[in-house]
Design an enzyme around this catalytic site. Sequence first.
Site, PDB file in Angstrom:
ATOM      1  N   ASP A 155     -57.335 -43.265  42.846  1.00 26.75           N
ATOM      2  CA  ASP A 155     -57.941 -42.757  44.074  1.00 26.75           C
ATOM      3  C   ASP A 155     -56.868 -42.022  44.881  1.00 26.75           C
ATOM      4  O   ASP A 155     -55.849 -42.606  45.248  1.00 26.75           O
ATOM      5  CB  ASP A 155     -58.524 -43.923  44.883  1.00 26.75           C
ATOM      6  CG  ASP A 155     -59.398 -43.451  46.036  1.00 26.75           C
ATOM      7  OD1 ASP A 155     -59.596 -42.227  46.172  1.00 26.75           O
ATOM      8  OD2 ASP A 155     -59.870 -44.307  46.805  1.00 26.75           O
TER       9      ASP A 155
ATOM     10  N   ASP B 211     -61.831 -36.747  44.356  1.00 30.46           N
ATOM     11  CA  ASP B 211     -60.544 -37.430  44.545  1.00 30.46           C
ATOM     12  C   ASP B 211     -60.425 -38.783  43.860  1.00 30.46           C
ATOM     13  O   ASP B 211     -59.488 -39.540  44.145  1.00 30.46           O
ATOM     14  CB  ASP B 211     -60.272 -37.605  46.045  1.00 30.46           C
ATOM     15  CG  ASP B 211     -61.293 -38.509  46.714  1.00 30.46           C
ATOM     16  OD1 ASP B 211     -62.412 -38.643  46.177  1.00 30.46           O
ATOM     17  OD2 ASP B 211     -60.985 -39.076  47.773  1.00 30.46           O
ATOM     18  N   GLU B 212     -61.327 -39.133  42.959  1.00 32.11           N
ATOM     19  CA  GLU B 212     -61.197 -40.408  42.264  1.00 32.11           C
ATOM     20  C   GLU B 212     -61.781 -40.324  40.860  1.00 32.11           C
ATOM     21  O   GLU B 212     -62.658 -39.516  40.582  1.00 32.11           O
ATOM     22  CB  GLU B 212     -61.848 -41.550  43.048  1.00 32.11           C
ATOM     23  CG  GLU B 212     -63.332 -41.406  43.262  1.00 32.11           C
ATOM     24  CD  GLU B 212     -63.924 -42.611  43.984  1.00 32.11           C
ATOM     25  OE1 GLU B 212     -63.625 -43.758  43.586  1.00 32.11           O
ATOM     26  OE2 GLU B 212     -64.682 -42.399  44.934  1.00 32.11           O
TER      27      GLU B 212
ATOM     28  N   CYS C  10     -88.329 -49.785  45.669  1.00 28.76           N
ATOM     29  CA  CYS C  10     -88.881 -48.809  44.730  1.00 28.76           C
ATOM     30  C   CYS C  10     -89.755 -49.520  43.704  1.00 28.76           C
ATOM     31  O   CYS C  10     -89.326 -50.494  43.076  1.00 28.76           O
ATOM     32  CB  CYS C  10     -87.754 -48.043  44.037  1.00 28.76           C
ATOM     33  SG  CYS C  10     -88.330 -46.939  42.733  1.00 28.76           S
TER      34      CYS C  10
ATOM     35  N   CYS D 275     -88.068 -49.030  39.831  1.00 29.27           N
ATOM     36  CA  CYS D 275     -86.828 -49.636  39.356  1.00 29.27           C
ATOM     37  C   CYS D 275     -86.332 -50.786  40.227  1.00 29.27           C
ATOM     38  O   CYS D 275     -85.340 -51.420  39.897  1.00 29.27           O
ATOM     39  CB  CYS D 275     -85.731 -48.577  39.245  1.00 29.27           C
ATOM     40  SG  CYS D 275     -85.245 -47.865  40.835  1.00 29.27           S
TER      41      CYS D 275
ATOM     42  N   HIS E  84     -83.287 -40.625  45.716  1.00 31.29           N
ATOM     43  CA  HIS E  84     -83.852 -41.564  44.752  1.00 31.29           C
ATOM     44  C   HIS E  84     -85.196 -41.060  44.224  1.00 31.29           C
ATOM     45  O   HIS E  84     -85.451 -41.111  43.018  1.00 31.29           O
ATOM     46  CB  HIS E  84     -84.023 -42.928  45.425  1.00 31.29           C
ATOM     47  CG  HIS E  84     -84.346 -44.022  44.460  1.00 31.29           C
ATOM     48  ND1 HIS E  84     -83.395 -44.575  43.614  1.00 31.29           N
ATOM     49  CD2 HIS E  84     -85.509 -44.652  44.191  1.00 31.29           C
ATOM     50  CE1 HIS E  84     -83.972 -45.514  42.879  1.00 31.29           C
ATOM     51  NE2 HIS E  84     -85.251 -45.573  43.207  1.00 31.29           N
TER      52      HIS E  84
ATOM     53  N   HIS F 287     -86.401 -39.865  40.223  1.00 31.38           N
ATOM     54  CA  HIS F 287     -87.586 -40.232  39.447  1.00 31.38           C
ATOM     55  C   HIS F 287     -88.434 -39.009  39.134  1.00 31.38           C
ATOM     56  O   HIS F 287     -89.051 -38.930  38.067  1.00 31.38           O
ATOM     57  CB  HIS F 287     -88.404 -41.275  40.210  1.00 31.38           C
ATOM     58  CG  HIS F 287     -87.801 -42.641  40.190  1.00 31.38           C
ATOM     59  ND1 HIS F 287     -87.482 -43.304  39.016  1.00 31.38           N
ATOM     60  CD2 HIS F 287     -87.420 -43.477  41.199  1.00 31.38           C
ATOM     61  CE1 HIS F 287     -86.958 -44.492  39.308  1.00 31.38           C
ATOM     62  NE2 HIS F 287     -86.899 -44.614  40.613  1.00 31.38           N
TER      63      HIS F 287
END
Length: 693
Positions: free
Chosen positions: A108, A199-200, A609, A612, A627, A631
């Site tokens: 990181d 950045d990671e 949801c 899921c 989200h 789907h």
Amino acid sequence: MSKSETSGDDSFRPWQSYNTAYTNAKAGMEGVDKEKVQRIVYEMSKGSKYFENEERKEAYMKHKIDNMRAQCAELTAADLSHYQKVADKKIIELEATRDLSRIWLHVDMDAFYAAVETLSDPSLKGKPMAVGGMSMISTANYEARRFGVRAAMPGFIARKLCPELIFVPTDFKKYTHYSDLTRKVFQKYDPNFMAASLDEAYLDITNVCKERGITSGEVAEELRACVCEETGLTCSAGVAPNRLLAKVCSDIHKPNGQFVLPNDRMAVMKFISTLPIRKIGGIGKVTENVLKDVFGIKTCEELLQKSCFICALFSHSSADFFLSVGLGLGSTDTPQVRFRKSISNERTFSATKDEAFLFQKIVELAEMLSSDMKKEGLCGRTLTLKLKTASFEVRTRAVTLQNYICSSEDILKHASKLLKAELPISLRLIGLRMSHFNEDKDSSPSDPTQKTLSSFIISGGTFGKSLGDLSVSSDASDNLSKINTDTDLSINSHATHCYDSRDPSDSIPISDRNHNKCTLKINSEEMEASHRTVSNESIDKINHLNVEIDTLNSHEFETSQLMKTDSLSVWLEGSNLDQANKRNQCSGDEVGTSSNQKERFLWVNDYKCSLCGVELPPSFVEERQEHSDFHLAERLQEEESSNRHRNLPIKQRFSQKEPIASQSRGKKKQKSSPSDGKHIPIDMFFVKRNQNS
């Protein structure tokens, strides 16, 4: 503030209940005066749109906590005993999946945006500085964090906390350049590294350690030195048996440090026992407060101690996640390559009604989105415009196009139309997202110019002219092609239109809204004249044939629902339908499932949801939008993949189904075939009928 005031009633200190104002989860903020920061944030934001939005989130969180407390109080001793057994079984199953054979490293970059700006302008070194503006901060350096300044904080509040704070505007081209340099280093240690952001990244260094005969700590130290040499920037690293723990470890000795957690179960359990739950990726402010206020859970070890309540009151997926955290389990395998569901860009700025400024932002976003898509060789069909108003309300408008696009000109053309529909409006954020890409599950591009059976019908085929402007899917084509042999007809209309999360009715075509029902009747005289092979008994049955098209005008969907489905149903009465259904069952239900039979996307209890089990509050509009888009894209790709199977040539389809059809007839006496001169194809029958009417 005097001691008498601070020790008095909480009514004198309303900022103490303002939980959204402060968190010490970021590195470099451990010694900050929490109460001072809370008070300043409260006083500076009170009465603003930002404050109102935070209050809405706070009210939702309290409401959720109260509901869960009530559910918890209703649990009996028998219930708790049952759920404890369920939890114990889950824990045993999860423990069996523990894998200590891999070594994962999470790297990181330290205050990445701020560090890049300091590298470009050395005069900023040692001074409190933030990247962003008075509207919002993207990141702050460690000097500024000592005052309580942090990312995602409004700039005017940050300036109050730190009067000497220096603001530097964002420059994403610069950040992307330095990010590419770091990734070249990562690739030397793991060619399949996972980039989590600019950045990671996550690296599997198991093979490097074995091949070179060095420890994981030595690899981490070497990698950090290479990054610094290549870029002039520092980074922190964490090494652990899985990715979840590696991310936690990289934050321990920030900045410019590293922490190694041995691949030993006892070491993992000891490490996780006192770890605050907020340190875990995936446990945010709302979940932290629910676990703490309802169950008294503050550390990861306590998740196991209260496992019966976890299993009783959370969904299966959430319970599994919490128990996995308590055991210190995380992902260890290298994820399979999955093609993108969407790609997006967005920018935040001070609230404005200036239309010229807003359109300029659209131009910039269209260019960035086009550039990102071309880098990955993607073309998409569904373009979504995301807007955040001055009052922090999030709106989206989207359009699904006939052709795949990726050029900035095409994106700009359609994005501008979507924005014009919203004007005049005061905005503080604009974003563009492209989804529904031209790739199948094998990652091979599909040809957007390739005609499907349904597009042929719509664009001018004989059926298309006879059926008017109806959008007929490949399911319809399958069933229409079977009418001569199976006397079965089933049409599904699955069209995608411009839709708006604020006005679900926009997704329904005007023609469909004006005509909710239409009835098509086919009389026996026309059928007898066009098809001599139909027996008298069959004609009596056809007298009862009615084709009724029902348009579904509304669904009980959450406002984030992005698409509505029109449904056509054609019903046949009599023994012919029964025989057709039997043949369909024998052939493995090749006709396909109607779209309104699929499980609907809903927010159960206004936060869970239905597909899921993910839990997101209504105030998390952006996350819920992302989200629902996920789907949506998933469903579109599934349908496109299934359509490719259905869109086989008709002759080939018949050749596949003929043996099955002949078997279903058994010893039934075969009728003599009609003469060539008297037989009329079914498509010509519809044309002739249309002309007669």
